[in-house]
Design an enzyme around this catalytic site. Sequence first.
Site, PDB file in Angstrom:
ATOM      1  N   HIS A  15     109.979  -9.808 -18.666  1.00  0.00           N
ATOM      2  CA  HIS A  15     110.833 -10.470 -17.631  1.00  0.00           C
ATOM      3  C   HIS A  15     110.947 -12.072 -17.317  1.00  0.00           C
ATOM      4  CE1 HIS A  15     112.688 -10.175 -13.097  1.00  0.00           C
ATOM      5  NE2 HIS A  15     113.042 -11.091 -13.657  1.00  0.00           N
ATOM      6  N   HIS A  17     113.037 -15.801 -16.981  1.00  0.00           N
ATOM      7  CA  HIS A  17     114.314 -16.441 -16.963  1.00  0.00           C
ATOM      8  C   HIS A  17     114.766 -17.769 -17.960  1.00  0.00           C
ATOM      9  CE1 HIS A  17     115.542 -14.463 -13.357  1.00  0.00           C
ATOM     10  NE2 HIS A  17     114.437 -14.799 -13.353  1.00  0.00           N
ATOM     11  N   LYS A 101     119.796  -5.304 -15.570  1.00  0.00           N
ATOM     12  CA  LYS A 101     119.718  -5.426 -14.721  1.00  0.00           C
ATOM     13  C   LYS A 101     120.327  -5.882 -12.847  1.00  0.00           C
ATOM     14  CE  LYS A 101     116.626  -8.067 -11.547  1.00  0.00           C
ATOM     15  NZ  LYS A 101     116.141  -9.426 -12.240  1.00  0.00           N
ATOM     16  N   HIS A 138     115.778  -5.590  -9.188  1.00  0.00           N
ATOM     17  CA  HIS A 138     114.831  -6.804  -7.727  1.00  0.00           C
ATOM     18  C   HIS A 138     114.623  -5.921  -6.839  1.00  0.00           C
ATOM     19  CE1 HIS A 138     114.651 -10.930  -6.514  1.00  0.00           C
ATOM     20  NE2 HIS A 138     114.238  -9.728  -4.753  1.00  0.00           N
ATOM     21  N   HIS A 176     108.744  -7.500 -11.062  1.00  0.00           N
ATOM     22  CA  HIS A 176     107.793  -8.337 -10.338  1.00  0.00           C
ATOM     23  C   HIS A 176     107.522  -8.001  -8.803  1.00  0.00           C
ATOM     24  CE1 HIS A 176     111.637  -9.120  -8.870  1.00  0.00           C
ATOM     25  NE2 HIS A 176     112.499  -9.990  -9.393  1.00  0.00           N
ATOM     26  N   ASP A 249     108.593 -14.192 -14.466  1.00  0.00           N
ATOM     27  CA  ASP A 249     109.449 -13.858 -13.672  1.00  0.00           C
ATOM     28  C   ASP A 249     109.574 -15.629 -14.113  1.00  0.00           C
ATOM     29  OD1 ASP A 249     111.470 -13.827 -12.688  1.00  0.00           O
ATOM     30  OD2 ASP A 249     110.304 -13.438 -10.587  1.00  0.00           O
TER      31      ASP A 249
HETATM   32  O1  DOR Z   1     111.952 -16.212  -7.784  1.00  0.00           O
HETATM   33  C1  DOR Z   1     112.946 -16.122  -8.539  1.00  0.00           C
HETATM   34  N1  DOR Z   1     113.487 -16.974  -9.485  1.00  0.00           N
HETATM   35  N2  DOR Z   1     112.837 -15.329  -7.699  1.00  0.00           N
HETATM   36  C2  DOR Z   1     113.953 -14.218  -9.288  1.00  0.00           C
HETATM   37  O2  DOR Z   1     114.125 -13.128  -8.207  1.00  0.00           O
HETATM   38  C3  DOR Z   1     115.487 -15.088  -8.876  1.00  0.00           C
HETATM   39  C4  DOR Z   1     114.008 -16.044  -9.756  1.00  0.00           C
HETATM   40  C5  DOR Z   1     115.296 -17.361 -10.474  1.00  0.00           C
HETATM   41  O3  DOR Z   1     116.548 -17.301 -10.918  1.00  0.00           O
HETATM   42  O4  DOR Z   1     115.248 -18.036  -9.750  1.00  0.00           O
HETATM   43 ZN    ZN Z   2     113.398 -12.687 -12.366  1.00  0.00          ZN
END
Ligand code: DOR
Ligand code: ZN
Length: 347
Positions: A15, A17, A101, A138, A176, A249
């Site tokens: 997971h 970003h 997702k 989520h 998460h 995450d």
């Molecule tokens: O803390 C987070 N940041 N939770 C999420 O679900 C998205 C992520 C983000 O894309 O910044």
């Molecule tokens: Zn995330």
Amino acid sequence: MTPTRLEITRPDDWHLHLRDGETLASVIGHTAQRFARAIVMPNLKPPVTTVAQAEEYRRRILASLPAGMRFQPLMTLYLTESTPAEEIIRARDSDSVFAVKYYPAGATTNSQSGVRELSRVYHVLEAMEKHELPLLLHGEVTDPDIDIFDRERVFIDRHLMPLQARFPGLRMVLEHITTRDAVEFVRGAPANVGATITAHHLLLNRNALFEGGIRPHNYCAPILKRETHRAALLQAATSGDPHFFLGTDSAPHPREAKEADCGCAGLYTAHAALELYAEAFDQVGSLDRLEAFASFHGPDFYRLPRNQDRIALERTPWIVPDEYPLAGSTCKPMRAGESVAWSVVGG
Ligand code: DOR
Ligand code: ZN
């Protein structure tokens, strides 16, 4: 004696970003140094909703890799109320998309295009169940009347349990997880349900949000919970139960977007991800369980081969920089200016 060196099969991040453009180029090296593969979140602006977009995004990720680095991005689609069931067939037939997702609309960063009413995507979920494409959740309700610390628990009761009853064969990952309730739900679920756990939810409880004042860099979604929940997560991660696997995450935001009137959710942990998990496992004397959590349970769930190469860690503390460059701005990482107990050898 406690070990000072640890060698494990190279892990994957289930997971992550990575963002896009210059931000992507700023962060990708940290992940590629540690992980062979990562499940890449699709919450770009605009979101990645089609296989064609996911394939383009995948090419941009590969093009941004520093020279000589190997890394395999595993792409995901962002589920919207207008996703056609045919997109699921295209995903199944692709060799680049591995999951879809689900963001409840409004739950977190770039979730505005997410789902307002689950029943509107039942036809897509049916196709996913049939074609065995995992749904990544989520798991929080967005109802403003529900206390922010209860939103995961209420999601499980109101949405996840009915969803599981309706689509018993659907492969699902509760992403998460942050509560004892989620641990118990997932532990009791069949093998087609899994969960990722972040390093920050293993190491921090909600006190970290208010240490001497408000701490925007510790704000994430789902929000940090009280100590009993952190302890339950750590127990689950170190239990050897294959339902639970590593997903950082890691979510980079420029410093000014977090230190703001309305700061963004997300901790940046990619710079020290594996080292932070090692610290958490070490805290409870379970370093011998790290490899299964980080390197076996994820690929087994996704039905992908386990990695062949290895990575070594040693108990050599290092100080995390105060900030990292992030596309013309900076990003304040977890543990900025403080020490992390474990180092990746050659990292
Ligand atoms: O803390 C987070 N940041 N939770 C999420 O679900 C998205 C992520 C983000 O894309 O910044
Ligand atoms: Zn995330």
